[in-house]
Design an enzyme around this catalytic site. Sequence first.
Site, short mmCIF file in Angstrom:
data_model
loop_
_atom_site.label_atom_id
_atom_site.label_comp_id
_atom_site.label_asym_id
_atom_site.label_seq_id
_atom_site.Cartn_x
_atom_site.Cartn_y
_atom_site.Cartn_z
N ARG A 62 35.82 54.81 40.01
CA ARG A 62 34.68 54.45 40.86
C ARG A 62 35.06 54.34 42.33
O ARG A 62 34.20 54.51 43.20
CB ARG A 62 34.02 53.18 40.33
CG ARG A 62 33.28 53.45 39.00
CD ARG A 62 32.71 52.21 38.37
NE ARG A 62 33.71 51.22 38.02
CZ ARG A 62 34.39 51.19 36.88
NH1 ARG A 62 34.17 52.11 35.96
NH2 ARG A 62 35.28 50.25 36.64
N GLU A 99 43.65 43.16 33.25
CA GLU A 99 43.24 41.92 32.60
C GLU A 99 43.59 41.94 31.12
O GLU A 99 43.85 40.92 30.51
CB GLU A 99 41.72 41.69 32.71
CG GLU A 99 41.16 41.69 34.11
CD GLU A 99 40.67 43.05 34.56
OE1 GLU A 99 39.51 43.13 34.98
OE2 GLU A 99 41.43 44.03 34.51
#
Length: 180
Positions: A62, A99
């Site tokens: 992105r 994460e």
Amino acid sequence: MLDPDYIRKRIRSVPDWPQPGIVFRDITPLLQDPRTLRVLVDLFVHRYMSYELDLVAGIDARGFILGSIVAYELNLGFVPIRKKGKLPFATLAQDYELEYGSATVEVHTDACRPGDRVLLIDDLIATGGTMLAGMKLIGKLGARVVEGAAIVDLPELGGSARLRAAGLPLHCLVEFDARG
């Protein structure tokens, strides 16, 4: 006058994706509407038009969307920082932690030159691992990341603090709670 929450209101929150307990902040609604895309790009272009920059680097995937448009608008070249194995020429690699796992990004060895001043763009900062890896790659090529930029910051995950501690100035348009 632009509503300060204009961008925030157009980011979709998707609960429990990609795993339970995570709220994914989806920027695709920002990209789908032509007016919103223009406002988004203009917010970054107006900030960086007075900076002395040579290149804009965008992080897969992105960060490519926003980074390439910003580079075009600033009349600068664009450097893609891609996931491992996606670039066809000689590359440098940098591992980083996510994460929920680890990954590697790469950049072409001729993507920038020593002394180049680079704006590094991604869509979101969570733990900061991807942007830190991008900054390290640019540094390995002898260039310098002037600032990191993102649409969304999830400060409770510690990424923005980690990046600032590593010496990277940051500019993010909005902050969200990572869990809700």
